[in-house]
Design a protein around this motif. Structure first.
Motif, short mmCIF file in Angstrom:
data_model
loop_
_atom_site.label_atom_id
_atom_site.label_comp_id
_atom_site.label_asym_id
_atom_site.label_seq_id
_atom_site.Cartn_x
_atom_site.Cartn_y
_atom_site.Cartn_z
N TYR A 25 0.86 -1.18 0.00
CA TYR A 25 0.00 0.00 0.00
C TYR A 25 0.90 1.23 0.00
O TYR A 25 1.78 1.35 0.84
CB TYR A 25 -0.91 -0.01 1.24
N LYS A 26 0.66 2.13 -0.97
CA LYS A 26 1.47 3.35 -1.06
C LYS A 26 0.57 4.57 -0.91
O LYS A 26 -0.51 4.63 -1.51
CB LYS A 26 2.19 3.42 -2.40
N LEU A 27 1.04 5.52 -0.12
CA LEU A 27 0.33 6.77 0.07
C LEU A 27 0.89 7.80 -0.89
O LEU A 27 2.08 8.12 -0.85
CB LEU A 27 0.48 7.24 1.52
N VAL A 28 0.05 8.30 -1.81
CA VAL A 28 0.47 9.29 -2.81
C VAL A 28 -0.53 10.44 -2.78
O VAL A 28 -1.72 10.24 -3.02
CB VAL A 28 0.52 8.67 -4.23
N ASN A 29 -0.04 11.62 -2.46
CA ASN A 29 -0.89 12.82 -2.39
C ASN A 29 -2.13 12.61 -1.53
O ASN A 29 -3.24 13.00 -1.89
CB ASN A 29 -1.30 13.28 -3.79
N GLY A 30 -1.96 11.95 -0.39
CA GLY A 30 -3.05 11.75 0.55
C GLY A 30 -3.98 10.59 0.21
O GLY A 30 -4.95 10.35 0.93
N LYS A 31 -3.72 9.88 -0.89
CA LYS A 31 -4.56 8.74 -1.26
C LYS A 31 -3.72 7.47 -1.21
O LYS A 31 -2.55 7.48 -1.55
CB LYS A 31 -5.13 8.92 -2.67
N THR A 32 -4.35 6.37 -0.80
CA THR A 32 -3.64 5.09 -0.69
C THR A 32 -3.98 4.22 -1.89
O THR A 32 -5.15 4.08 -2.25
CB THR A 32 -4.03 4.37 0.62
#
Length: 128
Positions: A25-32
């Motif tokens: 799971y990666k968090l990118v710009n506040g979205k997972t």
């Protein structure tokens, strides 16, 4: 007789079809976001994008399928889990009435199957 080591069967990636080791799971710009991790090549991870974490559901665990041997699958558990998931999804969509009616019809069909099995079993007992 020697005990055989149980082989670990890796799940198959829904994106590329290759086995993967884990979900990341990666968090990118506040979205997972969810990725299938396949391993590394020259220290670079091999990942397949699967979708946003909020809408991605890993079904292998829900349906408990072992696709190597259908005989070892508890099909009643799979059917129950599928019906339960269906009910939850329809409830989330606000379509409980339609879901309840479809599940009721399915239950009636299952009762007919059970009755047919029972009557065939009784017929076989009478022949013996």
């Amino acid at each position: 007789m020697g005990r055989m080591a149980k082989e670990r069967v890796l799940p198959l990636c829904p994106r590329c079809g290759a086995p993967y080791r884990s979900l990341e799971y990666k968090l990118v710009n506040g979205k997972t976001y969810v990725y299938a991790y396949h391993g590394k090549v020259r220290r670079k991870p091999i990942l397949c994008y699967l979708g946003p974490a909020g809408s991605y559901t890993h079904v292998e665990h829900i349906f408990a399928l072992d696709l190597r041997n259908l005989e070892s699958v508890n099909l009643l558990a799979v059917a129950y889990n599928a019906a339960s998931l269906y009910a939850a999804l329809m409830k989330r969509r606000g379509e409980q009435g339609e879901a309840a009616e479809r599940l009721r019809r399915l239950a009636e069909d299952i009762l007919l199957l059970a009755g047919d099995l029972k009557s065939r079993s009784l017929d076989e007992e009478e022949r013996e």
